[in-house]
Design an enzyme around this catalytic site. Sequence first.
Site, PDB file in Angstrom:
ATOM      1  N   CYS A   7       0.862  -1.182   0.000  1.00 43.77           N
ATOM      2  CA  CYS A   7       0.000   0.000   0.000  1.00 43.77           C
ATOM      3  C   CYS A   7       0.900   1.233   0.000  1.00 43.77           C
ATOM      4  CB  CYS A   7      -1.001  -0.011   1.163  1.00 43.77           C
ATOM      5  SG  CYS A   7      -0.304   0.202   2.807  1.00 43.77           S
ATOM      6  N   ASN A  10       2.398   1.592   4.200  1.00 41.77           N
ATOM      7  CA  ASN A  10       2.647   0.329   4.891  1.00 41.77           C
ATOM      8  C   ASN A  10       2.350   0.423   6.391  1.00 41.77           C
ATOM      9  OD1 ASN A  10       5.452  -1.867   5.555  1.00 41.77           O
ATOM     10  ND2 ASN A  10       3.409  -2.455   4.952  1.00 41.77           N
ATOM     11  N   CYS A  12      -1.404   0.704   7.291  1.00 44.05           N
ATOM     12  CA  CYS A  12      -2.836   0.387   7.447  1.00 44.05           C
ATOM     13  C   CYS A  12      -3.220  -0.866   6.665  1.00 44.05           C
ATOM     14  CB  CYS A  12      -3.718   1.556   6.998  1.00 44.05           C
ATOM     15  SG  CYS A  12      -3.545   3.066   7.972  1.00 44.05           S
ATOM     16  N   ARG A  13      -3.383  -0.716   5.358  1.00 47.08           N
ATOM     17  CA  ARG A  13      -3.920  -1.799   4.538  1.00 47.08           C
ATOM     18  C   ARG A  13      -2.982  -2.982   4.376  1.00 47.08           C
ATOM     19  NH1 ARG A  13      -5.295   1.849  -0.546  1.00 47.08           N
ATOM     20  NH2 ARG A  13      -3.358   2.791   0.213  1.00 47.08           N
ATOM     21  N   SER A  14      -1.754  -2.738   3.955  1.00 50.49           N
ATOM     22  CA  SER A  14      -0.867  -3.879   3.699  1.00 50.49           C
ATOM     23  C   SER A  14      -0.468  -4.628   4.975  1.00 50.49           C
ATOM     24  CB  SER A  14       0.347  -3.479   2.855  1.00 50.49           C
ATOM     25  OG  SER A  14       1.079  -2.430   3.427  1.00 50.49           O
ATOM     26  N   ASP A 120      -8.299   3.448   1.466  1.00 49.23           N
ATOM     27  CA  ASP A 120      -7.342   3.741   2.535  1.00 49.23           C
ATOM     28  C   ASP A 120      -8.115   4.248   3.755  1.00 49.23           C
ATOM     29  OD1 ASP A 120      -5.265   4.487   4.178  1.00 49.23           O
ATOM     30  OD2 ASP A 120      -4.160   5.544   2.617  1.00 49.23           O
TER      31      ASP A 120
END
Length: 150
Positions: A7, A10, A12-14, A120
């Site tokens: 993401c 690096n 939140c999402r990933s 995000d």
Amino acid sequence: MKILMVCLGNICRSPLAEGIMKTKMPGNFVVDSAGTISMHEGEHPDKRAVKTAANHNIDISKQRSRPITRKDFETFDRIYCMDIDVLQDVVSKTRNEEERQKVSLFLEVLGDHENAEVPDPYWGDMSDFEKVFQLLDRGCDAIKNQIFQS
């Protein structure tokens, strides 16, 4: 099999995708995450991401943010990007078609190419993190099924 989730920062999402995927794959699989920017390098995931994962009995608290590197294109078999901007950035770093073939949008595996971006949640609240978790969980299930069918 080595899988990289990517993401922007690096945090939140990933990291969530990494944590979820690790719970679904056998121990001989390597799952990691990275960002396309180095702004948060060395930081732990966002506290809201850590809490959301913990609510689902997944511990991502020890992960550390890192930017994607040249070596990642040699190391990883599959590189999943959370949104189109991240995908374009990652693809721009590839050197050849072999590396390019490793890179895809994370949610394309669900077959919905119109809405293939993981939003995000950084500017949102806990409910946004939970929605992202559910989306990532579905995507990780689909990736797992795809890997074990091929």
